[in-house]
Design an enzyme around this catalytic site. Structure first.
Site, mmCIF file in Angstrom:
data_model
loop_
_atom_site.group_PDB
_atom_site.id
_atom_site.type_symbol
_atom_site.label_atom_id
_atom_site.label_comp_id
_atom_site.label_asym_id
_atom_site.label_seq_id
_atom_site.Cartn_x
_atom_site.Cartn_y
_atom_site.Cartn_z
ATOM 1 C CD GLU A 428 -34.045 6.553 -16.302
ATOM 2 O OE1 GLU A 428 -33.871 6.505 -15.066
ATOM 3 O OE2 GLU A 428 -33.487 5.772 -17.086
ATOM 4 N N GLY A 429 -38.850 6.829 -13.827
ATOM 5 C CA GLY A 429 -39.903 7.308 -12.938
ATOM 6 C C GLY A 429 -41.038 7.868 -13.765
#
Length: 580
Positions: A428-429
Site C-alpha cells: 500500500e505504498g
C-alpha cells in the site's frame, strides 16, 4: 497463540482520542450509542479469540494452495468466514443507505484490529473488501452499486484491488493492462496483475476485482488510467475470463493467497468502468487511502498480539537471579531489562493505536463534511501507515527477544508475528513513499495549516499537564519533542533542494509519529483521572511517563538527521559502494 481482545483499552482510546461521543452526535453516526459500541467490541472480541485466533498457526503452517487456477484455503477458514458473514460484520462501517450499519469508521477499525491481532493473514480479506465497498460507494454508477455493492456489504462476496504489474510497482503510471470497449457498454480487459491479496479463494461465492487499466488512446502516465469492476462470475452466473496463475511463497501471512492474476487470456474478460474514463487514480485512491489507514492498523494489531504473547511468557519463565543480588532465579519479568522491553512494547502499541484511531475519526468527520477533518485525515494517513507499521515490526522483534532462543524457534509462535508484520511497511505504498508524500504534499497543504493546527493541540495539552503534580513530569520531554517537530517542519517546508527534502523525509515521519504518540498518551493519562478502575488509570499514567522519558528523547536526534541534507548520501560513488 491465545489472544484476548483489549476491549477496555480500545473503548478508552475511542472515547478519549477518537471522541466517540462527538462522532455519535453527528447524524451519520447516531447508531454509535455507548451500549451498541460496547456490545460490538465484546462480540467481535469473541469472534477474534474463539474463531480467528485458533486458525492463525494452522494457516501459517498449511498455507493457501493453488491447483489448476483454484485456491483452497487452509482447513477451517471457509467455515470461519461464513461465521463472519452470518454475524453481519462486513457492513459495520458502511452507511445505512448502502445496506450497512452506519457506524463510524473508527468503530469498524477497532473491530478490524481485533480480527487482525487474532489472524492477520485472514483479516486481510476483510480489509480489502472494506476498501472496495468504499470505492464503489463513492464512484460507481447506481446500476453497478445495485448489482455488486449489496453482496459486498453482506460479505457474501469479497473485493480486491488490482494495481501492481510485473513492470509497474510503485510507479503505477507505467502499467500496461488494456481495456477495449464493447458495443454494449462493457469493456474487454486484458493484462496481468501481481501481488493481488485474496485474488482467488474458496470462501466466498464471488470475488469482485477492481482493476486499473488503460483505454485506447489514453494519455500516458497516471492521467491515462481508468478503473474497472471485473467479477469472477458474471451476472448470468458464467465464469469470467480471469484466473489465478500463481501464488507467491512469502515470508509470512501464509494463509493469505497473494495471487498473480491473468485477465483476458481468451479475449473474453468482461468489466465495467467505475467513474469517468481516465479517472481511475482518483477512484482507486479512495480505496488506497482506506487501505493505508488499515495497514497502519495492522502494525497496531500485530504489536498488541506480540505484546500479549511475550508478556504471558515473561510472567511464567524462570531464569537467572536478579542483577546485583541473591542466587535464586526469578521470573524474567522481574529483571529490569526485560521490564524495560515489555514497557517499550506496551507504550509503542498504545501510542500507535491512539494515532490510528485519531486518523480514523478524522476520516469519519471528513465523510460528514468537515473540511478540517479532511485536512487532518490527509496529514495523518502517511504517518499512521508508516510509523504504526514500523512499530509493528519493532514490537514483534522485541517479542522474539523476550523469548530468547526459543523466540527463534517456530514452535513458540513469536517468530510468526515478526514474519507476518514485515510486509506491512512495504505494501500500500512503501514507508519511504509515505514519508515523501508527507513532506512533499501534506506538509504544504493549505499553507501548512494542518500540521500547525495539530502541533497547536500538542501545545494545549502541555498546559493541561502542568496542572497535574505527577503528569507535569512529562512536560519537559514533550516540550522538547514539540519544539523539534516544529523546527523541522519549518525547515523542510522552506528547503529548496528536493534531494534535501527527500533525504529528511523518513526521520521526519518517525519524529512526527513519536511526538504525536507521546502527546496522545499524555491526553489519555490526563483523562484517566476520571476512569473508574484505579489500576487502569495508574497504568495509563505510568505508560505516558515511560514514553516521554524513554522514547521521546529520540525526537531531537531524528530532527538533527532530518535537517542534514542529502549531500552525504551521494558522497560515495556507486562503484565505491559496490567495492569489496
Amino acid at each position: 497463540m491465545p489472544y484476548t481482545a483489549p476491549t477496555t483499552e480500545q473503548r478508552f482510546a475511542l472515547d478519549v482520542i477518537a471522541d466517540l461521543p462527538g462522532l455519535a452526535a453527528l447524524p451519520a453516526y447516531a447508531n454509535a450509542s455507548p451500549d451498541m459500541v460496547d456490545a460490538i467490541l465484546a462480540e467481535a472480541g469473541k469472534l477474534a479469540s474463539n474463531v480467528f485466533a485458533p486458525l492463525n498457526k494452522v494457516g501459517d503452517r498449511t498455507h493457501a494452495r493453488l491447483d489448476d487456477g483454484l485456491v483452497t484455503l487452509p482447513p477451517g477458514f471457509a467455515e470461519a468466514y461464513a461465521q463472519y458473514v452470518e454475524g453481519g460484520w462486513a457492513g459495520l462501517g458502511v452507511p445505512e443507505a448502502h445496506g450497512g450499519q452506519g457506524l463510524p469508521f473508527a468503530v469498524a477499525v477497532a473491530v478490524q484490529e481485533q480480527l487482525t491481532s487474532a489472524n492477520m493473514a485472514f483479516a486481510l480479506c476483510m480489509m480489502l473488501s472494506q476498501g472496495a465497498i468504499e470505492a464503489l460507494a463513492a464512484h460507481a454508477s447506481p446500476d453497478l452499486q445495485a448489482r455488486y455493492l449489496s453482496k459486498l456489504v453482506t460479505g457474501e462476496w469479497t473485493g480486491t484491488m488490482n494495481l501492481t504489474e510485473p513492470t509497474a510497482g510503485s510507479d503505477v503510471g507505467a502499467l500496461k493492462s488494456r481495456a477495449e470497449p464493447n458495443p454494449d457498454g462493457t469493456w474487454r480487459i486484458k493484462g496481468t496483475k501481481i501481488f493481488i491479496t485474496w485474488g482467488e479463494h474458496d470462501a466466498a461465492e464471488n470475488i469482485v476485482h477492481l482493476v486499473l487499466a488503460r483505454t485506447p488512446d489514453s494519455p500516458p502516465g497516471t492521467k491515462g488510467i481508468s478503473l474497472f469492476l471485473v467479477p469472477k462470475y458474471l451476472p448470468d452466473g458464467t465464469r469470467n475470463d480471469l484466473r489465478c496463475v500463481g501464488l507467491e511463497h512469502k515470508l509470512g501471512i501464509h494463509a493469505s493467497p497473494t495471487c498473480t492474476m491473468s485477465f483476458g487470456d481468451n479475449d473474453a474478460c468482461i468489466g465495467w468502468m467505475v467513474g469517468p474514463e481516465n479517472g481511475g487514480m482518483r477512484a482507486m485512491f479512495t480505496m488506497m487511502n482506506n487501505a493505508r489507514v488499515q495497514v497502519g492498523l495492522q502494525g497496531v494489531a500485530v504489536a498488541e498480539a506480540a505484546t500479549q504473547h511475550a508478556l504471558d511468557y515473561a510472567r511464567t519463565r524462570v531464569q537467572s537471579a536478579k542483577f546485583g543480588g541473591g542466587r535464586e532465579p526469578v521470573r524474567i519479568i522481574e529483571h529490569a531489562d526485560v521490564r524495560r522491553t515489555i514497557m517499550t512494547m506496551k507504550a509503542l502499541t498504545e501510542a500507535s493505536r491512539a494515532l490510528v484511531y485519531l486518523n480514523a475519526a478524522a476520516v469519519d468527520r471528513a465523510h460528514a463534511g468537515d473540511a478540517e477533518g479532511q485536512g487532518l485525515a490527509d496529514l495523518l494517513t502517511p504517518i499512521s501507515k508508516a510509523w504504526a507499521t514500523d512499530i509493528g515490526v519493532e514490537v514483534a522483534s522485541l517479542g522474539v527477544q523476550i523469548f530468547g532462543g526459543m523466540g527463534y524457534v517456530e514452535e513458540t509462535g513469536a517468530a510468526q508475528f515478526l514474519r507476518d508484520a514485515r510486509i506491512a511497511p512495504i505494501y500500500e505504498g512503501t514507508n519511504g513513499i509515505q514519508a515523501m508524500d508527507l513532506v512533499g504534499r501534506k506538509l504544504h497543504a493549505d499553507g501548512g495549516a494542518h500540521w500547525k493546527a495539530l502541533l497547536g493541540e500538542v501545545r494545549a495539552t502541555l498546559s493541561d499537564l502542568g496542572e497535574d503534580a505527577e503528569l507535569k513530569l512529562i512536560t519537559p520531554w514533550l516540550q522538547d519533542a514539540l519544539d523539534s517537530a516544529h523546527t523541522t517542519s519549518l525547515w523542510l517546508a522552506a528547503a529548496n533542494n528536493p534531494d534535501d527534502v527527500a533525504a529528511g523525509a523518513t526521520p521526519y515521519l518517525r519524529l512526527m509519529g513519536l511526538t504525536l504518540g507521546g502527546w496522545l498518551l499524555a491526553k489519555q493519562a490526563l483523562a484517566s483521572r476520571a476512569h473508574p478502575d484505579p489500576q487502569f488509570a495508574a497504568a495509563k499514567r505510568a505508560t505516558a511517563r515511560f514514553f516521554a522519558e524513554q522514547l521521546l528523547p529520540q525526537v531531537q536526534a531524528l530532527a538533527a538527521s532530518a535537517m542534514r541534507g542529502a549531500s552525504l548520501f551521494y558522497a560515495i560513488s556507486e562503484d565505491g559502494l559496490a567495492a569489496a
